[in-house]
Design a protein around this motif. Structure first.
Motif, PDB file in Angstrom:
ATOM      1  N   GLU A   1       0.817  -1.206   0.000  1.00 17.55           N
ATOM      2  CA  GLU A   1       0.000   0.000   0.000  1.00 17.55           C
ATOM      3  C   GLU A   1       0.853   1.259   0.000  1.00 17.55           C
ATOM      4  O   GLU A   1       0.530   2.249  -0.662  1.00 17.55           O
ATOM      5  N   ALA A   2       1.964   1.231   0.740  1.00 18.57           N
ATOM      6  CA  ALA A   2       2.803   2.426   0.819  1.00 18.57           C
ATOM      7  C   ALA A   2       3.365   2.808  -0.547  1.00 18.57           C
ATOM      8  O   ALA A   2       3.596   3.985  -0.835  1.00 18.57           O
ATOM      9  N   ALA A   3       3.588   1.805  -1.391  1.00 21.86           N
ATOM     10  CA  ALA A   3       4.178   2.082  -2.701  1.00 21.86           C
ATOM     11  C   ALA A   3       3.224   2.851  -3.597  1.00 21.86           C
ATOM     12  O   ALA A   3       3.638   3.673  -4.414  1.00 21.86           O
ATOM     13  N   VAL A   4       1.912   2.579  -3.471  1.00 18.62           N
ATOM     14  CA  VAL A   4       0.928   3.216  -4.355  1.00 18.62           C
ATOM     15  C   VAL A   4       0.142   4.301  -3.637  1.00 18.62           C
ATOM     16  O   VAL A   4      -0.808   4.854  -4.199  1.00 18.62           O
ATOM     17  N   ALA A   5       0.531   4.626  -2.411  1.00 19.16           N
ATOM     18  CA  ALA A   5      -0.268   5.535  -1.596  1.00 19.16           C
ATOM     19  C   ALA A   5      -0.454   6.897  -2.260  1.00 19.16           C
ATOM     20  O   ALA A   5      -1.562   7.447  -2.285  1.00 19.16           O
ATOM     21  N   GLU A   6       0.623   7.467  -2.798  1.00 14.77           N
ATOM     22  CA  GLU A   6       0.522   8.815  -3.361  1.00 14.77           C
ATOM     23  C   GLU A   6      -0.383   8.825  -4.592  1.00 14.77           C
ATOM     24  O   GLU A   6      -1.226   9.711  -4.753  1.00 14.77           O
ATOM     25  N   VAL A   7      -0.211   7.832  -5.460  1.00 15.16           N
ATOM     26  CA  VAL A   7      -1.064   7.752  -6.655  1.00 15.16           C
ATOM     27  C   VAL A   7      -2.509   7.508  -6.244  1.00 15.16           C
ATOM     28  O   VAL A   7      -3.437   8.138  -6.776  1.00 15.16           O
ATOM     29  N   ALA A   8      -2.726   6.599  -5.298  1.00 22.90           N
ATOM     30  CA  ALA A   8      -4.079   6.275  -4.857  1.00 22.90           C
ATOM     31  C   ALA A   8      -4.762   7.479  -4.236  1.00 22.90           C
ATOM     32  O   ALA A   8      -5.950   7.739  -4.475  1.00 22.90           O
ATOM     33  N   THR A   9      -4.030   8.226  -3.418  1.00 21.64           N
ATOM     34  CA  THR A   9      -4.607   9.406  -2.777  1.00 21.64           C
ATOM     35  C   THR A   9      -4.984  10.454  -3.816  1.00 21.64           C
ATOM     36  O   THR A   9      -6.052  11.069  -3.749  1.00 21.64           O
TER      37      THR A   9
END
Length: 669
Positions: free
Chosen positions: A283-291
């Protein structure tokens, strides 16, 4: 079926000017569809690609988007082979909806993921109308495919758009995992370009090893030209290799994409295949894109701005393309006129060549002269001609009765000589036209596979038929003239052929209507013929008959040569290049530009700082990234819902603060 109203979007802005824009674009679409670019003129290959792309963009994006402004924001995830597009999509959703793999090409059929309540936007032809639909009946990418409601039940493979519903997506946002832009399969590459052209927002995925490849930047350059909204995900960046991200940002700016957001996925978060858990990135890897995507999907006004920006850019780019295409079509018409002129000019010169050869007396030499002298070479006949009209008529009657077979021999000699003259002129015209076309890029392509360098074998027969027809014309002129004069009727009744042959001889003299004092061609041949006719019909009638016979010969020769020129011009007629439709495309493009300016001037611009209600869910990892401006209690929250606030007003305020932070960062940069 009633159109769905899936999101609490603002009231539609489609007023009269927006409807007028749709009307103007439909006219442009029709005229682009009729545009003809078949000739190999300079730049035509690129123009054909532009034409194809312009029509696709109208059909796949612009017209559907304008007709359905409430449709979800379509984010197309594209990139190079093996960049990790499908893995990113699956990781954002928290489930394997698109199948990554080690085989190339990987993504074969595009996968469109949408919120369940947005399904009807995509099962109908309101969005991407050119692609058939199938849905996955089971969970995961390998579930059985079934035709979507209203979809094409024969669709399969890359020809179909696979629809997957997911609660992880905010309502009003859709993700489309496209085939590789550099796929080894041409159909995949073309489909990928088509889908990217239909995107409201392009999420381009690349890697630290391949971010500078030429193919992606060609497409990114096209996106910049039409001002499409773009975000870039840089995958697999080693720790301490931030220089790669800096270089990517430099290239983004150099290619006119200064506003593009760049997300970096470091290798610390993805240590190769071992870092994947159930095929998903942490989750941490995609957190910025997801947010970022969750916030965009949750804010109707933010979505509207992205859609409007891309739509406006596409309209402007379409107008530019259409004007350029009209100019290319102008070049097609110029090339058409140039090629037609060559064919007509050389065959017109051939006609002039025949006219000269049949007017200067040259045809009266050789075989024609010998047969004519055999025909009239008696002392009695010449003495009768010299003695006067009355005695000449009596001599003619006796002459015609006694020598009935000589006339056809002269006719045949004339026919043979005339046939040779016409065929020679036609052959020269064919050779010269062929050479001119072969030296012209537009004409050379049309000659391939055609035998146009020489006249066809059937031309000899055609010429012979025309010559026989002309000789019948001459005899008919003599009969008509004899019937109009009582005194000559008896002579004409016995000697139509001889009088007709005499008229043919006059036609081939240097001047129709010679006087007795003038010297005829080939030892007085034309003088004798004229004297004979004048003895029967009179001076004025002879001049009129000679002119009529000459005109009829010219008309028949012209018909033959016009038919030979048509062997060339028929190639252009079949392509329809005289009227390419350039003027109509240009006019339609100008109308679109003017209507778009009016529509934009009347458009209401929402307040960027206003608080918007949250609408939809959160992508996986969105709750793990806390904006700097979020309240301190967010750090103590137990779940993503508490981190973002419990009520819609606070969620909207969180997104506004997140966007405000982005604007400040962009300003600092």
């Amino acid at each position: 079926m009633t159109d769905p109203d899936p999101t609490p979007d603002p009231a539609p802005r489609e007023g009269a000017t927006a409807r007028e824009l749709v009307d103007a674009l439909e006219v442009l679409r029709a005229r682009l569809g009729a545009l003809r670019l078949p000739l190999e003129t300079p730049g035509v290959a690129a123009a054909r690609t532009d034409l194809h792309q312009a029509v696709d963009q109208l059909d796949d994006y612009l017209l559907p988007r304008l007709r359905a402004e409430r449709a979800p924001l379509l984010v197309v995830v594209g990139g190079s082979t093996g960049a990790g597009k499908s893995t990113l999509v699956n990781s954002l959703l928290g489930e394997p909806v698109s199948a990554p793999g080690v085989l190339r090409p990987t993504t074969r059929a595009p996968v469109l993921v949408h919120h369940p309540l947005d399904a009807r936007w995509f099962t109908t032809d309101r969005v991407l109308p050119g692609l058939a639909r199938v849905t996955s009946s089971g969970a995961g990418p390998r579930g059985e495919a079934a035709p979507a409601e209203g979809g094409d039940r024969s669709a399969e493979g890359a020809a179909a758009l696979r629809l997957v519903a997911s609660d992880a997506l905010p309502q009003g946002l859709a993700l489309l995992d496209a085939p590789d832009i550099d796929s080894v399969e041409v159909a995949n590459r073309e489909l990928s370009a088509q889908l990217l052209g239909a995107a409201d927002l392009w999420l381009f995925v690349t890697t630290a090893a391949r971010y500078a490849d030429a193919v992606p930047w060609d497409l990114l350059g096209q996106a910049a030209r039409r001002r499409a909204q773009v975000a870039i995900v840089l995958d697999r960046v080693d720790p301490g290799a931030e220089v790669v991200a800096d270089d990517l940002r430099r290239m983004v700016a150099e290619h006119g994409l200064e506003g593009a957001r760049v997300f970096v996925l470091g290798e610390a978060a993805e240590q190769g295949p071992d870092a994947l858990v159930d095929g998903l990135l942490p989750e941490a890897a995609v957190a910025e894109v997801a947010t970022w995507l969750s916030g965009l999907g949750g804010d109707p006004e933010a979505r509207a701005r992205v859609i409007a920006a891309t739509r406006d850019g596409v309209v402007d780019d379409l107008v530019r393309r259409a004007v350029a295409l009209a100019e290319t079509a102008d070049g097609q018409e110029v090339a058409d006129a140039r090629l037609r002129d060559a064919a007509r000019r050389y065959h017109a010169e051939a006609l002039a060549q025949v006219e000269a050869a049949t007017s200067d007396g040259a045809l009266l030499r050789g075989e024609v002269l010998a047969r004519w002298q055999d025909f009239v070479g008696t002392g009695e006949f010449f003495r009768a001609v010299e003695a006067g009209v009355g005695r000449a008529r009596d001599a003619l009657v006796r002459f015609f009765r006694g020598r009935p077979k000589e006339g056809p021999q002269v006719e045949q000699a004339i026919a043979t000589g005339l046939e040779s003259v016409i065929l020679d002129a036609a052959e020269q015209a064919a050779e010269r036209t062929y050479t001119a076309w072969r030296g012209d890029a537009a004409g050379s392509a049309l000659l391939d596979g055609l035998d146009l360098a020489r006249v066809p074998a059937a031309l000899r027969t055609e010429v012979a038929v025309q010559i026989r027809g002309w000789q019948e014309d001459v005899l008919e002129l003599v009969r008509e003239q004899g019937e109009s004069r009582r005194g000559t009727a008896r002579a004409v009744s016995f000697g139509v052929n001889a009088l007709g042959v005499s008229l043919m001889v006059i036609v081939f003299a240097s001047t129709a209507g010679l006087t007795g004092a003038e010297i005829g061609i080939a030892g007085g041949t034309a003088v004798v013929a004229q004297k004979l006719l004048e003895a029967v019909f009179g001076d004025e009638a002879v001049r009129r008959l000679a002119a009529q016979a000459k005109e009829r010969l010219q008309a028949r020769v012209e018909a033959v040569l016009r038919g030979q020129a048509a062997r060339y011009t028929a190639q252009l007629d079949a392509l329809g290049t005289q009227e390419t439709g350039a003027a109509g495309v240009r006019d339609a493009a100008h109308r679109v530009a003017a209507t778009a300016r009016t529509e934009r001037a009347a458009r209401t611009v929402p307040d960027e700082g206003a608080t918007r209600p949250w609408s939809g869910g959160l992508l996986r990892g969105a709750g793990t990234l806390r904006p700097p401006e979020a309240p301190d209690r967010a750090a103590e929250a137990d779940d993503a819902g508490e981190a973002l606030g419990d009520d819609s007003g606070r969620r909207g305020g969180w997104w506004s603060r997140w966007r405000a932070r982005d604007r400040r960062e962009e300003g600092d940069a």
